[in-house]
Design an enzyme around this catalytic site. Structure first.
Site, mmCIF file in Angstrom:
data_model
loop_
_atom_site.group_PDB
_atom_site.id
_atom_site.type_symbol
_atom_site.label_atom_id
_atom_site.label_comp_id
_atom_site.label_asym_id
_atom_site.label_seq_id
_atom_site.Cartn_x
_atom_site.Cartn_y
_atom_site.Cartn_z
ATOM 1 C CG ASN A 7 -1.680 1.268 1.408
ATOM 2 O OD1 ASN A 7 -1.808 2.045 0.470
ATOM 3 N ND2 ASN A 7 -2.217 1.502 2.604
ATOM 4 C CE LYS A 9 0.266 3.686 4.678
ATOM 5 N NZ LYS A 9 0.171 3.887 6.099
ATOM 6 C CG HIS A 93 -5.748 1.990 5.141
ATOM 7 N ND1 HIS A 93 -5.301 3.017 5.927
ATOM 8 C CD2 HIS A 93 -4.713 1.119 5.026
ATOM 9 C CE1 HIS A 93 -4.034 2.785 6.265
ATOM 10 N NE2 HIS A 93 -3.662 1.642 5.732
ATOM 11 C CD GLU A 95 -2.871 5.816 6.466
ATOM 12 O OE1 GLU A 95 -2.868 5.795 5.233
ATOM 13 O OE2 GLU A 95 -1.928 5.380 7.163
ATOM 14 C CD GLU A 164 -3.357 -2.400 7.462
ATOM 15 O OE1 GLU A 164 -2.252 -2.642 6.994
ATOM 16 O OE2 GLU A 164 -3.994 -1.377 7.177
ATOM 17 N N GLY A 170 2.486 2.588 10.569
ATOM 18 C CA GLY A 170 3.444 3.673 10.362
ATOM 19 C C GLY A 170 4.144 4.125 11.631
ATOM 20 C CB SER A 201 5.356 -1.276 12.171
ATOM 21 O OG SER A 201 4.918 0.053 12.392
HETATM 22 C C1 PEP Z 1 -0.725 0.378 6.015
HETATM 23 O O1 PEP Z 1 -0.947 1.565 5.971
HETATM 24 O O2 PEP Z 1 -1.525 -0.423 5.491
HETATM 25 C C2 PEP Z 1 0.470 -0.072 6.734
HETATM 26 C C3 PEP Z 1 0.493 -1.306 7.127
HETATM 27 O O3 PEP Z 1 1.447 0.854 6.931
HETATM 28 P P1 PEP Z 1 2.902 0.583 7.599
HETATM 29 O O4 PEP Z 1 3.459 -0.672 6.974
HETATM 30 O O5 PEP Z 1 3.704 1.804 7.264
HETATM 31 O O6 PEP Z 1 2.689 0.422 9.064
#
Ligand code: PEP
Length: 243
Positions: A7, A9, A93, A95, A164, A170, A201
């Site tokens: 992803n 983003k 997601h 976000e 998640e 992040g 992460s």
């Molecule tokens: C995500 O936004 O789906 C995600 C897992 O981000 P990150 O790997 O940066 O934590």
């Protein structure tokens, strides 16, 4: 088959997408025992489609709108995505939920629209830190799943779920593989034999630890997918004979 999904983003212009994929495709060439997916921004889908043709890497989108067409300024329909070779869409997601105010009801409409158009949704669920600290993790996951899948019969072979935890995204602070395993098991107990990805992460160092858990069926990767070598290392961590 495990799914390793990137992803990006709001990162990478079409030119940067081309540069990334030129490198990435070489790094993952010949890998067949896992599904590899990249989800660039809408503006890069066209160039990505051309580059991924005939490769072992699939194309996904980060969002969609559930209506087919009309006066919805700024939105993108599933037919538009389909024509660009998109076979997966990330839905719900965190976000989208917490920055853009997407509700469970809207997420439900998007999931239904994806299924109607034969595009596979990756439905994201996850608790916030205060919910985790209050011991509410499983309750939150259950509620998000029930609302997002409301009105749908058994979807286990038509959808993927991404667990998640919001606090892990992040942040450089992933869940432990054992905590992820517990939630993934819970999701499968609720939904049946659905594919459940972990996200939050993930990096080349910890990817194998997550994938070694019995109910972690893939990874959704943000930050560490932005560099082609790093995402390729994560993909290879899932291959039995490599990584
Ligand atoms: C995500 O936004 O789906 C995600 C897992 O981000 P990150 O790997 O940066 O934590």
């Amino acid at each position: 088959m495990e799914l390793l999904a990137a992803n990006w983003k709001m990162n990478k212009t079409p030119k940067e997408t081309k540069e990334y994929l030129e490198k990435f495709l070489g790094l993952v060439e010949g890998i067949k025992d896992v599904e590899i997916l990249v989800c660039p921004p809408f503006t890069s889908l066209c160039v990505a489609k051309e580059m991924l043709e005939g490769s072992n890497v699939k194309l996904g989108a980060q969002n969609c709108y559930h209506e087919q067409k009309g006066a919805f300024t700024g939105e993108v329909s599933l037919d538009m995505l389909k024509e660009l070779g998109v076979s997966y869409v990330i839905v719900g997601h965190s976000e989208r939920r917490w920055i853009f105010g997407e509700t469970d009801e809207l997420i439900n409409k998007k999931v239904i629209a994806c299924l109607e158009k034969d595009i596979r949704p990756i439905l994201c669920v996850g608790e916030k830190i205060e919910e985790r600290e209050a011991g509410m993790t499983l309750k939150v996951i259950e509620s998000q799943l029930k609302l997002a899948l409301s009105g749908l019969d058994d979807v286990s072979n038509r959808i993927d779920i991404a667990y998640e935890p919001v606090w892990a995204i992040g942040s450089g602070n992933p869940a432990t593989p054992e905590d992820a395993q517990l939630v993934h098991r819970f999701i499968k107990d609720l939904l049946g034999d659905v594919r459940v990805l972990y996200g939050g992460s993930v990096n080349p160092q910890n990817a194998k630890d997550f994938l070694s858990m019995p109910d972690v069926d893939g990874l959704l990767v943000g930050t560490a997918s932005l560099d082609p070598s790093s995402f390729a290392q994560i993909v290879k961590a899932s291959c039995r004979d490599q990584g």
